[in-house]
Design an enzyme around this catalytic site. Structure first.
Site, PDB file in Angstrom:
ATOM      1  N   CYS A   2      -2.557 -23.056  35.861  1.00 47.27           N
ATOM      2  CA  CYS A   2      -1.163 -22.814  35.519  1.00 47.27           C
ATOM      3  C   CYS A   2      -0.867 -23.571  34.217  1.00 47.27           C
ATOM      4  CB  CYS A   2      -0.172 -23.263  36.571  1.00 47.27           C
ATOM      5  SG  CYS A   2      -0.326 -22.416  38.128  1.00 47.27           S
ATOM      6  N   ARG A  27      -5.126 -20.843  31.387  1.00 46.19           N
ATOM      7  CA  ARG A  27      -4.996 -21.692  32.576  1.00 46.19           C
ATOM      8  C   ARG A  27      -4.566 -20.897  33.808  1.00 46.19           C
ATOM      9  NH1 ARG A  27      -4.560 -27.285  30.971  1.00 46.19           N
ATOM     10  NH2 ARG A  27      -3.951 -27.706  33.096  1.00 46.19           N
ATOM     11  N   TRP A  74      -1.286 -19.248  38.013  1.00 42.04           N
ATOM     12  CA  TRP A  74      -2.482 -18.874  38.768  1.00 42.04           C
ATOM     13  C   TRP A  74      -2.091 -19.051  40.226  1.00 42.04           C
ATOM     14  CZ3 TRP A  74      -6.069 -21.049  42.196  1.00 42.04           C
ATOM     15  CH2 TRP A  74      -7.292 -20.362  42.314  1.00 42.04           C
ATOM     16  N   ASN A  98       2.925 -27.081  38.086  1.00 43.24           N
ATOM     17  CA  ASN A  98       1.471 -26.934  38.203  1.00 43.24           C
ATOM     18  C   ASN A  98       1.038 -27.792  39.372  1.00 43.24           C
ATOM     19  OD1 ASN A  98       1.454 -25.478  35.892  1.00 43.24           O
ATOM     20  ND2 ASN A  98       0.272 -26.941  34.681  1.00 43.24           N
ATOM     21  N   GLY A  99       0.093 -27.302  40.148  1.00 41.74           N
ATOM     22  CA  GLY A  99      -0.420 -28.109  41.255  1.00 41.74           C
ATOM     23  C   GLY A  99      -0.051 -27.505  42.588  1.00 41.74           C
ATOM     24  N   GLU A 483     -26.796 -20.815  35.930  1.00 46.60           N
ATOM     25  CA  GLU A 483     -25.678 -20.594  35.024  1.00 46.60           C
ATOM     26  C   GLU A 483     -25.651 -19.135  34.538  1.00 46.60           C
ATOM     27  OE1 GLU A 483     -23.091 -22.023  34.415  1.00 46.60           O
ATOM     28  OE2 GLU A 483     -22.370 -21.331  32.476  1.00 46.60           O
ATOM     29  N   LYS A 487     -22.457 -16.653  34.855  1.00 48.08           N
ATOM     30  CA  LYS A 487     -21.815 -16.048  33.680  1.00 48.08           C
ATOM     31  C   LYS A 487     -21.626 -14.549  33.897  1.00 48.08           C
ATOM     32  CE  LYS A 487     -20.191 -18.543  31.432  1.00 48.08           C
ATOM     33  NZ  LYS A 487     -20.244 -19.697  32.204  1.00 48.08           N
ATOM     34  N   GLU A 490     -18.921 -13.979  36.625  1.00 47.66           N
ATOM     35  CA  GLU A 490     -17.577 -14.332  36.168  1.00 47.66           C
ATOM     36  C   GLU A 490     -16.941 -13.253  35.316  1.00 47.66           C
ATOM     37  OE1 GLU A 490     -16.936 -18.972  35.127  1.00 47.66           O
ATOM     38  OE2 GLU A 490     -18.629 -18.045  34.128  1.00 47.66           O
ATOM     39  N   HIS A 506     -39.554 -14.820  49.855  1.00 46.42           N
ATOM     40  CA  HIS A 506     -39.324 -15.305  51.220  1.00 46.42           C
ATOM     41  C   HIS A 506     -38.061 -14.685  51.798  1.00 46.42           C
ATOM     42  CE1 HIS A 506     -42.691 -18.004  50.955  1.00 46.42           C
ATOM     43  NE2 HIS A 506     -42.243 -18.413  49.772  1.00 46.42           N
ATOM     44  N   LYS A 605      -9.206 -21.501  33.950  1.00 44.98           N
ATOM     45  CA  LYS A 605     -10.154 -22.385  33.295  1.00 44.98           C
ATOM     46  C   LYS A 605     -10.155 -23.784  33.884  1.00 44.98           C
ATOM     47  CE  LYS A 605     -12.238 -23.475  29.046  1.00 44.98           C
ATOM     48  NZ  LYS A 605     -13.477 -22.875  29.538  1.00 44.98           N
TER      49      LYS A 605
HETATM   50  C1  G6P Z   1     -13.548 -23.597  36.620  1.00 44.20           C
HETATM   51  C2  G6P Z   1     -14.020 -22.809  35.415  1.00 44.20           C
HETATM   52  C3  G6P Z   1     -15.520 -22.993  35.237  1.00 44.20           C
HETATM   53  C4  G6P Z   1     -15.845 -24.477  35.116  1.00 44.20           C
HETATM   54  C5  G6P Z   1     -15.350 -25.254  36.337  1.00 44.20           C
HETATM   55  C6  G6P Z   1     -15.436 -26.753  36.119  1.00 44.20           C
HETATM   56  O1  G6P Z   1     -14.015 -23.003  37.784  1.00 44.20           O
HETATM   57  O2  G6P Z   1     -13.697 -21.435  35.554  1.00 44.20           O
HETATM   58  O3  G6P Z   1     -15.939 -22.333  34.053  1.00 44.20           O
HETATM   59  O4  G6P Z   1     -17.223 -24.652  34.968  1.00 44.20           O
HETATM   60  O5  G6P Z   1     -13.967 -24.964  36.567  1.00 44.20           O
HETATM   61  O6  G6P Z   1     -14.568 -27.094  35.082  1.00 44.20           O
HETATM   62  P1  G6P Z   1     -14.638 -28.436  34.257  1.00 44.20           P
HETATM   63  O7  G6P Z   1     -13.451 -28.367  33.352  1.00 44.20           O
HETATM   64  O8  G6P Z   1     -14.507 -29.551  35.260  1.00 44.20           O
HETATM   65  O9  G6P Z   1     -15.926 -28.476  33.543  1.00 44.20           O
END
Ligand code: G6P
Length: 610
Positions: A2, A27, A74, A98-99, A483, A487, A490, A506, A605
């Site tokens: 947010c 956000r 969000w 926010n929160g 990762e 990616k 996501e 397995h 994010k």
């Molecule tokens: C969210 C983002 C990810 C990120 C994770 C940790 O889920 O969408 O891309 O890796 O948070 O975020 P940070 O800011 O702690 O690296």
């Protein structure tokens, strides 16, 4: 998670709200709203959807104000809708939040017993009602906020307008980030500085529990106990362009291309005049590393994946047993700590709630902590005993690329620094590796982006229509695969699993059928033959295999349909070339599918709720 913005001053607040909210959309972006003080009282304009939808509303065009707050959401409590969008009003109070208010159910019942009727399903409207209830008693905004804080449990950052306090914004933070800023034309409030870069660069991050009172010419601050505090203003070095696309169609592509430079920035200050890895500029001297016997890395998402890559370097070079933990699990099943345990929290944003909770847990258990953080002056950076910044610059795309990349480069350099400081690596080797991270890795990133442009698009075209796929790898390549799969999931919404190449048979190999895409990564020469056997296993079952492997693999007869060769002038070159390859493949796939690359569905994010 947010975004909050606020402004009071001599200028027109409404365009500032929309401009700042566009930056903050990363956000959270399922609904958006603005509350503005006008001659006729506080007007609220809000809707489900993005800032663009809000901008198209006639009520917004008609709005003129010099004092306003805005929010991009969000959803947590109640789905995305016009009604659940912030700001929320209760009596004379209009607020953005926010929160999460954890005890909102109990507070809602109490308020309902007092006759309050709620319109939305949100915890935020409950917070507004509690604040209004406190305000009715005292008529003093700061006293009301202080009293409400005693009742609200959870994490929050609020921006608040009161009907009868024209030209004033009140704000408080507890657990969720919030900054104040001062510009030539007034005072600002935001959940992070990037939203304010077009207006001002002088800011102050609120501390836990601090209450701010903004008017157009000043910001007054007090602690939750009521003592007045003088804000220590700082100036950000970020330029306004840092939060713009700079000619790229997406922030993600821009950030992928910025990685060569970001790697250099992340490691340059950690190589001393003799060319040796050295973190003394971060306030960490060689003696500190000598006490470290065991490392626990704690993080979420991609930061956790960077930790897994880093743990391999830490064990290989520094010879320190290193385990990686998912931050949201760390507190519930605390790992055993021995004398000499160091807890490393990795976070791009520095605000991730689960990582912060893990940091606080580690501190309460008496363990020394080190934060590897990108966003400066954020909560994790400030609360960790020691901090190392990754200097990636602002990252706007929700899916991290340069954030992850610089976490890996810093961990890589750190492992060599520890190895050298503890006598486990000689100076010549330490210099060589440090040099390769700073010089070879950035070049390898640029080389891959340039050389394989068409190949990436060709492969992405094959991936785009698929629903399921695999990444496989061994060793460091397996860590990168984790990762890589994240990616793709996501941003292109293709279900992707990362498997240790040897483990696939397995059970999970039963999912491989004619045309299933399998991307195999091989970065370590000694693991190539075994990975190639795994490639044959899936290829013979119909998989459409892409192999990302070293360019010194020799004259092999590849059983893959596509082969991408990684430079091998150093380990750093190979690893970072593979790292950028998996990012750009995800990007191109999402682009071909027409996905909203910078704002993937359901994500945010900076996840500031647990
Ligand atoms: C969210 C983002 C990810 C990120 C994770 C940790 O889920 O969408 O891309 O890796 O948070 O975020 P940070 O800011 O702690 O690296």
């Amino acid at each position: 998670m947010c975004g909050i913005i606020g402004y009071t001053g001599n200028g027109n607040a409404v365009p500032k709200m929309t401009e700042g909210l566009s930056v903050l959309e990363y956000r959270g972006y399922d609904s958006v709203g603005i509350a503005a003080q006008t001659d006729g009282g506080i007007s609220v304009v809000k809707c489900k959807g993005r800032i663009q939808t809000l901008k198209e509303k006639e009520e917004l065009a008609a709005l003129s104000s010099t004092c306003a707050i805005g929010h991009t959401r969000w959803a947590t409590h109640g789905g995305p809708s016009d009604i659940n969008a912030h700001p929320h009003r209760a009596g004379s109070v209009v607020l953005v939040h926010n929160g999460i208010i954890e005890n909102y159910k109990e507070l809602k019942e109490q308020m309902q017993q007092k006759g309050v009727y709620f319109l939305s399903e949100t915890d935020t409207e409950v917070a507004a009602a509690v604040l209004n209830d406190c305000y009715l008693e005292s008529g003093d905004p700061v006293a009301a906020i202080r009293k409400a804080m005693l009742q609200l449990k959870g994490s929050y950052a609020f921006g608040v307008l009161f009907d009868d306090h024209k030209g004033e914004i009140y704000a408080v933070r507890q657990g969720s980030p919030l900054i104040l800023a001062k510009g030539q034309d007034g005072s600002y409030l935001a959940s992070d500085i990037t939203a304010l870069l077009p207006f001002t660069r002088e800011y102050y991050p609120l501390e836990e529990g601090e209450i701010a009172h903004l008017t157009k010419s000043f910001a007054k601050l007090c602690s939750v106990g009521g003592e007045e505090i003088t804000p220590a203003w700082t100036t950000t070095s970020m330029s306004p362009e840092a939060a713009q696309k700079g000619g790229y169609p997406h922030f993600m592509l821009k950030e992928i291309h910025e990685q060569s430079e970001a790697i250099v920035k992340s490691v340059s200050s950690r190589i001393n005049a003799e060319g040796l890895p050295d973190f003394s500029a971060d306030g960490i001297d060689a003696d500190f590393w000598k006490q470290v016997k065991n490392i626990q890395i704690v993080a979420c998402g991609s930061a956790m994946h960077a930790g897994i890559v880093g743990s391999r370097f830490l064990e290989e070079y520094a010879k320190i047993p290193t385990n990686v933990y998912i931050a949201s699990e760390y507190r519930y099943h605390p790992p055993l700590a021995v004398d000499g345990t160091l807890v490393i929290i990795i976070s791009q944003s520095g605000e991730t709630a689960d990582s912060l909770a893990a940091l606080r847990y580690a501190k309460s258990a008496g363990l020394p902590t080190l934060g590897i953080v990108n966003a400066v002056e954020t909560t994790i950076a400030r609360e960790a005993d020691r901090r190392i910044y990754t200097y990636a610059g602002p990252e706007i795309a929700v899916a991290t690329t340069k954030g992850y990349c610089t976490q890996v480069s810093v961990l890589y350099m750190l492992s060599v620094a520890i190895a050298y400081a503890t006598g486990r690596m000689d100076a010549v080797t330490a210099k060589e590796i440090a040099h390769s991270i700073k010089e070879d890795a950035p070049r390898a990133v640029a080389h891959m982006l340039e050389t394989y442009k068409d190949t990436f698009v060709r492969i992405a075209k094959k991936l785009a229509p698929k629903e399921d796929m695999f990444y496989i790898g061994r060793g460091t390549a397996y860590a990168l695969s984790l990762e890589a799969a994240l990616k793709i999931k996501e941003i292109s919404y293709i279900h992707t699993e990362a498997y240790a190449a040897g483990e696939l048979k397995h059970g999970t190999i039963s999912l491989v059928e004619e045309g299933t895409p399998v991307i195999a990564i091989s970065t370590e020469a000694e693991l190539y033959d075994k990975t190639e056997s795994n490639v044959r296993e899936v290829a013979s079952r119909g998989a459409d295999v892409t192999l990302i492997c070293r360019d010194d693999t020799g004259e092999k007869e590849f059983s893959a349909n596509e082969v991408i060769l990684l430079p091998t002038n150093s380990e750093a070159a190979t690893v970072f070339a593979a790292l950028v390859t998996i990012q750009i493949l995800a990007y191109e796939t999402a682009r071909i599918k027409g996905c909203d690359i910078d704002r993937p569905r359901n994500l945010a994010k900076s996840v500031t709720v647990e």
